[in-house]
Design a protein around this motif. Structure first.
Motif, PDB file in Angstrom:
ATOM      1  N   ALA A 176     -21.384  -3.427 -32.637  1.00  0.00           N
ATOM      2  CA  ALA A 176     -22.815  -3.688 -32.463  1.00  0.00           C
ATOM      3  C   ALA A 176     -23.524  -2.473 -31.889  1.00  0.00           C
ATOM      4  N   LEU A 177     -22.852  -1.750 -30.977  1.00  0.00           N
ATOM      5  CA  LEU A 177     -23.430  -0.523 -30.431  1.00  0.00           C
ATOM      6  C   LEU A 177     -23.642   0.499 -31.544  1.00  0.00           C
ATOM      7  N   THR A 178     -22.658   0.613 -32.431  1.00  0.00           N
ATOM      8  CA  THR A 178     -22.783   1.523 -33.570  1.00  0.00           C
ATOM      9  C   THR A 178     -23.911   1.091 -34.504  1.00  0.00           C
ATOM     10  N   ALA A 179     -24.031  -0.222 -34.708  1.00  0.00           N
ATOM     11  CA  ALA A 179     -25.108  -0.713 -35.570  1.00  0.00           C
ATOM     12  C   ALA A 179     -26.477  -0.325 -35.024  1.00  0.00           C
ATOM     13  N   GLY A 180     -26.625  -0.356 -33.709  1.00  0.00           N
ATOM     14  CA  GLY A 180     -27.881   0.088 -33.108  1.00  0.00           C
ATOM     15  C   GLY A 180     -28.163   1.546 -33.386  1.00  0.00           C
ATOM     16  N   TRP A 181     -27.101   2.357 -33.420  1.00  0.00           N
ATOM     17  CA  TRP A 181     -27.271   3.778 -33.706  1.00  0.00           C
ATOM     18  C   TRP A 181     -27.599   4.035 -35.174  1.00  0.00           C
ATOM     19  N   ILE A 182     -27.377   3.063 -36.037  1.00  0.00           N
ATOM     20  CA  ILE A 182     -27.782   3.217 -37.434  1.00  0.00           C
ATOM     21  C   ILE A 182     -29.295   3.104 -37.562  1.00  0.00           C
TER      22      ILE A 182
END
Length: 447
Positions: A176-182
């Motif tokens: 989810a943290l990575t998804a925010g960075w997308i």
């Protein structure tokens, strides 16, 4: 050293558990997703980390532009801004150590989230160049502890309610943290172009504050108390030596991770400036180039777990760090949109490996103090930012754009060598003790 690669051999290791939960067993993977959706803690942590990644990634590519355009700083000064992150590992350790003493994971998470809101709001309102430096060093240093406390709370919950898909839960929440960075880089670029850099920083502050909403007033259950033991008198110097020896594998792994991550602040400080002022790319293209990395990372995270099972975690990290070398060479030499996309895709390969397994490995390397382990590992990104930012600030003055990206290529090469030597040393140690270990394991399996 052997501790690291033993993780790939022993039952219950990171490779065994994570791969079983994510890559090789669909039922376990589905179970992990169901656990995340059913648990208020896991579900809330997922949303909170998405908001954290959204806000952080919106600000990261724009902070150098804010310092130069809004406050009149030079490119070198913008790079030196990342030195303020030197306080984050200290703040993270203090937060983690207190968390391990008190068990108040989510209370400290809330305090860190509020610190993030106050810090970014203060930077958005800054009128003097020195103000963001002071605010970042004093306030945002503690804000970085929010994510580490979430992962410590998840670890506590899994200790009370164990599950075969436990590491799968951690991976899903981390994604989810990575998804925010997308989403964040493109959103930040568009918001800055339309409403200004200060509005974008204010939105980052709001994202930090909104992390409080999905977790509400939840409290994590207390871990079972260890059995009582008769008090022992331990000399302070002996206690310190024991503690440092226990932490040595974690510190070694984290130090190499610092070199891998050191290129990120250089990239986020100078790649947007390079794209806008030298290549004259549109804000949409700029955001797409920045945003492709976390998209690739998100796709590759489950694949990285499977690959680690096949070739070994440390060997996979050597390959991933090598991608970092190649990515920064692309930034430094191609001078074209396809070349920048290629570099970002390679960087997605780097973080697809380290993001998938890094936090789990850190907690396994210091199981007696998971909040401290989480805080040390996650605050290492701030230390990397200080290293990369200062090197980038001095490097851009010396060699200019885009050759400054050869500096993070060198850092990544150091990480490649270090991880390779760790892997080779560990395998030699395993080979020298393989006979007795194999006999012992065969006896255990027979029974």
């Amino acid at each position: 050293m052997s501790h690291h690669d033993d993780l790939g051999q022993q039952p219950g290791s990171i490779e065994d558990v994570v791969t079983g939960a994510v890559a090789g067993e669909p039922a376990a993977r589905d179970s992990a997703l169901r656990l995340v959706l059913a648990s208020p803690l896991y579900r809330g942590a997922t949303v909170a980390l998405f908001l954290a990644g959204l806000g952080q990634s919106a600000a990261a590519p724009q902070i150098a532009l804010f310092l130069t355009k809004e406050l009149g700083g030079s490119l070198t000064t913008a790079g030196l801004f990342y030195l303020t992150n030197l306080t984050a590992p200290v703040a993270g350790y203090l937060v983690g150590a207190r968390s391990d003493r008190t068990g108040g994971r989510l209370g400290l998470f809330r305090a860190c989230a509020v610190a993030g809101f106050l810090g970014w709001a203060g930077i958005a309102c800054a009128t003097q160049l020195w103000m963001p430096f002071v605010i970042s060093a004093v306030v945002l240093g503690f804000a970085g502890g929010a994510a580490s406390q979430i992962f410590a709370a998840i670890h506590d919950e899994l200790s009370v309610r164990p599950s075969a898909a436990g590491d799968g839960v951690v991976s899903v929440v981390r994604m989810a943290l990575t998804a925010g960075w997308i989403v964040g880089p493109s959103a930040g670029a568009v918001l800055s172009a339309r409403f200004g850099l200060r509005s974008m920083l204010a939105a980052t502050a709001l994202c930090a504050l909104m992390q409080l909403v999905p977790l509400g007033v939840l409290r994590t259950p207390s871990k079972p108390a260890p059995p009582s033991r008769s008090p022992e008198v331990v000399q302070p110097d002996a206690l310190l030596r024991t503690k440092m020896r226990t932490m040595r594998p974690l510190l070694l792994f984290t130090a190499l991770y610092v070199f891998v991550y050191a290129g990120e602040p250089i990239k986020y400080a100078y790649l947007p400036i390079y794209m806008i002022e030298r290549l004259h790319l549109s804000s949409g293209t700029e955001g797409a180039i920045i945003g492709i990395q976390p998209l690739v990372e998100l796709v590759l995270m489950p694949c990285a777990v499977l690959a680690a099972r096949r070739i070994g975690m440390m060997r996979l990290m050597v390959v991933a760090a090598g991608f970092g070398v190649a990515a920064n060479i692309c930034f430094a030499t191609t001078g074209s949109t396809p070349g920048l996309f290629a570099g970002q895709i390679l960087m997605g390969g780097v973080w697809g490996v380290f993001a998938a397994l890094g936090i789990i490995m850190a907690q396994r390397l210091l199981p007696s103090a998971v909040a401290t382990a989480s805080a040390i590992f996650m605050s290492s990104t701030a230390l990397s930012s200080a290293l990369g930012g200062s090197a980038g600030g001095l490097g851009v003055a010396a060699v200019g754009l885009p050759h400054v990206f050869l500096i993070p290529a060198t850092f990544a090469l150091v990480a490649v060598i270090g991880l390779f030597l760790m892997d080779r040393s560990t395998r030699k140690s395993q080979a020298s003790s393989g006979g007795s270990t194999g006999s012992r394991r065969s006896t255990q399996l027979a029974h």
